[in-house]
Motif scaffolding. Structure first.
Motif, PDB file in Angstrom:
ATOM      1  N   LEU A 113      -9.764  22.321   3.496  1.00  0.00           N
ATOM      2  CA  LEU A 113     -10.796  23.176   4.092  1.00  0.00           C
ATOM      3  C   LEU A 113     -11.146  22.800   5.526  1.00  0.00           C
ATOM      4  O   LEU A 113     -12.148  23.257   6.057  1.00  0.00           O
ATOM      5  N   ASP A 114     -10.307  21.983   6.163  1.00  0.00           N
ATOM      6  CA  ASP A 114     -10.568  21.591   7.556  1.00  0.00           C
ATOM      7  C   ASP A 114     -10.688  22.797   8.480  1.00  0.00           C
ATOM      8  O   ASP A 114     -11.584  22.851   9.321  1.00  0.00           O
ATOM      9  N   GLU A 115      -9.801  23.746   8.323  1.00  0.00           N
ATOM     10  CA  GLU A 115      -9.836  24.920   9.195  1.00  0.00           C
ATOM     11  C   GLU A 115     -11.004  25.839   8.854  1.00  0.00           C
ATOM     12  O   GLU A 115     -11.698  26.334   9.738  1.00  0.00           O
ATOM     13  N   THR A 116     -11.265  26.028   7.581  1.00  0.00           N
ATOM     14  CA  THR A 116     -12.350  26.916   7.141  1.00  0.00           C
ATOM     15  C   THR A 116     -13.717  26.381   7.534  1.00  0.00           C
ATOM     16  O   THR A 116     -14.577  27.119   8.013  1.00  0.00           O
ATOM     17  N   LEU A 117     -13.941  25.070   7.330  1.00  0.00           N
ATOM     18  CA  LEU A 117     -15.255  24.478   7.588  1.00  0.00           C
ATOM     19  C   LEU A 117     -15.366  23.837   8.965  1.00  0.00           C
ATOM     20  O   LEU A 117     -16.468  23.534   9.411  1.00  0.00           O
ATOM     21  N   ALA A 118     -14.250  23.619   9.633  1.00  0.00           N
ATOM     22  CA  ALA A 118     -14.200  23.113  11.013  1.00  0.00           C
ATOM     23  C   ALA A 118     -15.204  21.998  11.281  1.00  0.00           C
ATOM     24  O   ALA A 118     -16.089  22.135  12.122  1.00  0.00           O
ATOM     25  N   PRO A 119     -15.112  20.854  10.569  1.00  0.00           N
ATOM     26  CA  PRO A 119     -16.112  19.795  10.755  1.00  0.00           C
ATOM     27  C   PRO A 119     -16.148  19.231  12.176  1.00  0.00           C
ATOM     28  O   PRO A 119     -15.104  19.067  12.815  1.00  0.00           O
ATOM     29  N   VAL A 120     -17.370  18.971  12.636  1.00  0.00           N
ATOM     30  CA  VAL A 120     -17.603  18.356  13.946  1.00  0.00           C
ATOM     31  C   VAL A 120     -18.644  17.253  13.779  1.00  0.00           C
ATOM     32  O   VAL A 120     -19.296  17.149  12.748  1.00  0.00           O
ATOM     33  N   ASP A 121     -18.803  16.421  14.822  1.00  0.00           N
ATOM     34  CA  ASP A 121     -19.686  15.259  14.756  1.00  0.00           C
ATOM     35  C   ASP A 121     -21.159  15.535  15.032  1.00  0.00           C
ATOM     36  O   ASP A 121     -22.009  14.745  14.645  1.00  0.00           O
TER      37      ASP A 121
END
Length: 131
Positions: A113-121
């Motif tokens: 789900l990295d692309e779907t949720l696009a985690p950032v800091d």
């Protein structure tokens, strides 16, 4: 029952569920930040779904889901986050998850789900701000 044996942990509500505060919603122009705290699991899924459905359907160009205060996230929590991202995305909004917790990031990655949720800091990064 043996003397001194306690069973109240079997019948009392989960304390984290009772003390977790509801998500805080902060609007900023055409963006919204939903700040979570505590646990996001099957017990909290139902109480958060209406709020996140409303946010996802709103007028916001950017929806930032701030998980920095989250202590536990299970597959129900992932479902809630993905549901929000997909609903917001269906109307052209971008959804980003703010998270620095290594285990939560690993769960997101393992679920693909990295692309779907696009985690950032940071929230600043989620909102696309550099100032």
């Amino acid at each position: 029952m043996r003397q001194g044996h306690r069973t109240d942990h079997l019948t009392r509500p989960r304390s984290a569920y009772e003390t977790d505060r509801p998500p805080v919603v902060r609007e900023s122009g055409d963006s919204v930040v939903v700040e979570f705290a505590g646990e996001i699991d099957i017990l909290t899924l139902h109480r958060m779904t209406p709020l996140l459905d409303t946010v996802a359907a709103g007028p916001y160009r950017v929806v930032a889901l701030d998980l920095t205060g989250v202590t536990f996230l299970d597959c129900s929590g992932l479902t809630l986050l993905v549901r929000t991202a997909r609903r917001a995305g269906a109307r052209g909004a971008r959804t980003t998850v703010v998270c620095r917790h290594p285990l939560t990031l690993r769960i997101i990655a393992l679920a693909g789900l990295d692309e779907t949720l696009a985690p950032v800091d940071s929230v600043r990064e989620a909102l696309g701000r550099t100032d």
